[in-house]
Motif scaffolding. Structure first.
Motif, PDB file in Angstrom:
ATOM      1  N   PRO A 264       0.716  -1.045  -0.026  1.00  0.00           N
ATOM      2  CA  PRO A 264       0.071   0.032   0.138  1.00  0.00           C
ATOM      3  C   PRO A 264       0.877   1.263  -0.013  1.00  0.00           C
ATOM      4  O   PRO A 264       2.058   1.377   0.607  1.00  0.00           O
ATOM      5  N   ASN A 265       0.354   2.307  -0.657  1.00  0.00           N
ATOM      6  CA  ASN A 265       0.982   3.611  -0.526  1.00  0.00           C
ATOM      7  C   ASN A 265       0.194   4.574   0.041  1.00  0.00           C
ATOM      8  O   ASN A 265      -0.829   5.090  -0.666  1.00  0.00           O
ATOM      9  N   VAL A 266       0.094   4.987   1.205  1.00  0.00           N
ATOM     10  CA  VAL A 266      -0.885   5.955   1.773  1.00  0.00           C
ATOM     11  C   VAL A 266      -0.251   7.246   2.367  1.00  0.00           C
ATOM     12  O   VAL A 266       0.814   6.985   2.949  1.00  0.00           O
ATOM     13  N   VAL A 267      -0.567   8.477   1.795  1.00  0.00           N
ATOM     14  CA  VAL A 267      -0.061   9.785   2.054  1.00  0.00           C
ATOM     15  C   VAL A 267      -1.139  10.659   2.671  1.00  0.00           C
ATOM     16  O   VAL A 267      -2.021  10.604   1.965  1.00  0.00           O
ATOM     17  N   ALA A 268      -1.133  11.032   4.200  1.00  0.00           N
ATOM     18  CA  ALA A 268      -2.058  11.942   4.526  1.00  0.00           C
ATOM     19  C   ALA A 268      -1.515  12.924   5.477  1.00  0.00           C
ATOM     20  O   ALA A 268      -0.362  12.754   5.627  1.00  0.00           O
ATOM     21  N   ARG A 269      -2.398  13.525   6.237  1.00  0.00           N
ATOM     22  CA  ARG A 269      -1.990  14.495   7.155  1.00  0.00           C
ATOM     23  C   ARG A 269      -1.698  13.946   8.525  1.00  0.00           C
ATOM     24  O   ARG A 269      -0.621  13.827   9.120  1.00  0.00           O
ATOM     25  N   SER A 270      -2.808  13.587   9.246  1.00  0.00           N
ATOM     26  CA  SER A 270      -2.544  12.803  10.629  1.00  0.00           C
ATOM     27  C   SER A 270      -3.712  11.725  10.485  1.00  0.00           C
ATOM     28  O   SER A 270      -4.372  11.507   9.730  1.00  0.00           O
ATOM     29  N   SER A 271      -3.332  10.846  11.610  1.00  0.00           N
ATOM     30  CA  SER A 271      -4.173   9.532  11.707  1.00  0.00           C
ATOM     31  C   SER A 271      -4.250   8.987  10.636  1.00  0.00           C
ATOM     32  O   SER A 271      -5.088   8.532  10.007  1.00  0.00           O
ATOM     33  N   THR A 290       2.164  -5.986   4.093  1.00  0.00           N
ATOM     34  CA  THR A 290       3.323  -6.316   3.648  1.00  0.00           C
ATOM     35  C   THR A 290       4.008  -5.216   2.449  1.00  0.00           C
ATOM     36  O   THR A 290       3.272  -5.099   1.603  1.00  0.00           O
ATOM     37  N   GLY A 291       5.280  -4.665   2.971  1.00  0.00           N
ATOM     38  CA  GLY A 291       5.654  -3.859   2.129  1.00  0.00           C
ATOM     39  C   GLY A 291       5.002  -2.341   2.041  1.00  0.00           C
ATOM     40  O   GLY A 291       4.177  -2.096   2.866  1.00  0.00           O
ATOM     41  N   GLY A 292       5.246  -1.617   1.018  1.00  0.00           N
ATOM     42  CA  GLY A 292       4.555  -0.388   0.990  1.00  0.00           C
ATOM     43  C   GLY A 292       5.221   0.691   1.692  1.00  0.00           C
ATOM     44  O   GLY A 292       6.275   0.803   2.416  1.00  0.00           O
ATOM     45  N   HIS A 293       4.430   1.894   1.840  1.00  0.00           N
ATOM     46  CA  HIS A 293       4.711   2.873   2.383  1.00  0.00           C
ATOM     47  C   HIS A 293       3.712   3.907   3.139  1.00  0.00           C
ATOM     48  O   HIS A 293       2.671   3.867   2.493  1.00  0.00           O
ATOM     49  N   VAL A 294       3.656   4.121   4.299  1.00  0.00           N
ATOM     50  CA  VAL A 294       2.768   5.000   4.774  1.00  0.00           C
ATOM     51  C   VAL A 294       3.157   6.323   5.456  1.00  0.00           C
ATOM     52  O   VAL A 294       4.346   6.257   6.211  1.00  0.00           O
ATOM     53  N   SER A 295       2.650   7.489   4.940  1.00  0.00           N
ATOM     54  CA  SER A 295       3.477   8.571   5.529  1.00  0.00           C
ATOM     55  C   SER A 295       2.350   9.618   5.924  1.00  0.00           C
ATOM     56  O   SER A 295       1.413  10.004   5.255  1.00  0.00           O
ATOM     57  N   GLY A 296       2.663  10.510   7.227  1.00  0.00           N
ATOM     58  CA  GLY A 296       1.698  11.444   7.582  1.00  0.00           C
ATOM     59  C   GLY A 296       2.543  12.571   7.816  1.00  0.00           C
ATOM     60  O   GLY A 296       3.682  12.668   8.519  1.00  0.00           O
ATOM     61  N   SER A 297       2.078  13.898   7.489  1.00  0.00           N
ATOM     62  CA  SER A 297       2.758  15.076   7.726  1.00  0.00           C
ATOM     63  C   SER A 297       2.946  15.319   8.931  1.00  0.00           C
ATOM     64  O   SER A 297       3.681  16.242   9.577  1.00  0.00           O
ATOM     65  N   VAL A 298       1.838  14.719   9.736  1.00  0.00           N
ATOM     66  CA  VAL A 298       1.842  14.972  11.303  1.00  0.00           C
ATOM     67  C   VAL A 298       2.139  13.565  12.057  1.00  0.00           C
ATOM     68  O   VAL A 298       3.187  13.380  12.621  1.00  0.00           O
TER      69      VAL A 298
END
Length: 413
Positions: A264-271, A290-298
């Protein structure tokens, strides 16, 4: 004619509750956040079954229905001319099955919604799915949809059949394809129903996907993965909170179980979480990433972003990376009064204030969990297992992660 400065709407200026089965005809003139029905729809705000037909003028965040939307707008439309977006001027929430008249409004762009011609706006087929609840009538070819309580000439808008099954616990909706999965994210009326995945699903070739469940209208049903996997989920909502395959889940009986996410590739602000952004209540059981990237600016968690209440058990995150500029956890970013048990994470975790190989910050009960094989980096508090334990209990847990604080001494747990 309704003049104003900021948060000006034909029916309401600022909405943090529910506006349902309502309409507005008046013209609206305002500064920022001017809308034909609602000026600003807040994060907890819900607009469902509504329409606006007035002329709307304003500065920033001006729209025919809502000037700015941070909550949810469902089964709505507008027809008046506007100096902003056709339906909304700004949108960081969810707008579902909502339309504006591109000919009457003179606007072809909007921060959300679907543009349609005047003829299409007077056809029942345009509003497929609005008949799932008996709320609208339409005089085919002669008029726009009208609310049932208006008793206008026309016939009831009927028809709703997206999936096999009836959505009950004994006969859940069966999900076979990417299109059927995406449909759940587009029809909030079904977010209290029961679903079961009938095959593995690859989302790489599908269109835009919206999170299932919002702050104003959370997911309260059940989703049984039945051992299947969803691969290549892609969500980029850098200004939005509570983002994942599911956005917000909030009911003691709500559940997500037996489901895997691949790359998965998930980009958001928070939570921000690959599976679930915000667990207000309910259970997540036997799920993995499995794998992927999760990113939150908070803030971000590899599986779940924020756990307020409820339980996460028998879940894993393996490989990939998690980044939260303020706070990040390999499995869960924050655990409030909930319980996390028999879970494991091994992924690269990078954050700011608080970072943990499994959990960034915890006030709950963490039982029989582990984190191994990754590097955890933070600027204030970093732990191989948990960055910061405020209260609650940690029992039967272990970590072989390397916790690292940039420029200060590590105090890993």
């Amino acid at each position: 004619f309704i003049p104003g400065h900021e948060n000006v709407g034909g029916l309401g200026g600022l909405n943090s509750g529910t506006v349902a089965s309502s309409y507005a005809y008046g013209d609206v003139s305002g500064g920022d956040s001017a809308g034909g029905l609602v000026g600003h729809n807040g994060e907890e705000g819900l607009i469902e079954y509504g329409y606006a037909m007035g002329h709307v003028t304003g500065n920033e965040s001006t729209g025919g229905l809502a000037g700015s939307n941070a909550g949810a707008a469902i089964n709505c439309y507008c027809t008046g001319s506007t100096t902003g977006g056709g339906l909304a001027g700004e949108n960081s929430g969810g707008i579902f099955s909502s339309f504006w008249d591109v000919e009457i409004s003179g606007v072809t762009a909007s921060a959300g919604g679907i543009g349609a011609t005047t003829a299409e706006m007077r056809m029942a087929s345009t509003f497929f799915g609005w008949g799932c609840d008996p709320a609208w009538t339409i005089d085919e070819g002669n008029d726009y949809p009208r609310l049932l309580w208006e008793n206008a000439p026309g016939q009831l808008i009927e028809g709703c059949s997206f999936w096999q099954g009836d959505g009950t616990k004994s006969d859940p909706y069966l999900i076979h394809t990417a299109a059927e999965l995406s449909a759940i994210s587009e029809v909030p009326f079904a977010w209290d129903k029961h679903f079961r995945l009938a095959s593995d699903i690859d989302l790489s070739a599908s269109g835009p996907y919206n999170a299932i469940g919002l702050s104003a209208l959370p997911f309260t049903g059940t989703f049984d993965g039945d051992g299947h996997m969803i691969s290549n989920l892609s969500l980029s909502r850098p200004a939005t909170n509570r983002v994942g395959l599911f956005g917000t889940m909030a009911d003691p009986n709500a559940a997500i179980r037996d489901l895997g996410l691949i790359d998965p590739n998930v980009v958001a602000r928070s939570s921000t979480g690959a599976l679930l952004g915000y667990l207000q209540d309910g259970t997540v059981t036997n799920c993995f990433v499995t794998g992927g990237h999760v990113s939150g600016s908070v803030s971000a968690g590899g599986l779940v972003g924020y756990l307020s209440r409820g339980t996460v058990s028998d879940c894993t995150v393996v490989g990939g990376s998690v980044r939260g500029d303020s706070s990040a956890g390999g499995l869960v970013q924050y655990c409030g009064s909930g319980t996390i048990s028999d879970c494991h994470a091994t992924c690269d975790v990078v954050g700011g204030r608080a970072v943990g190989g499994l959990i960034a910050e915890s006030r709950g009960d963490i039982i029989n969990c582990s984190a191994t094989g990754s590097v955890v980096r933070g600027t204030e508090t970093a732990g191989g297992l948990i960055g910061h334990v405020f209260r609650g209990t940690v029992s039967g847990c272990h970590s072989s992660n390397q916790g690292q604080l940039d420029d200060v001494e590590s105090d890993s747990l």
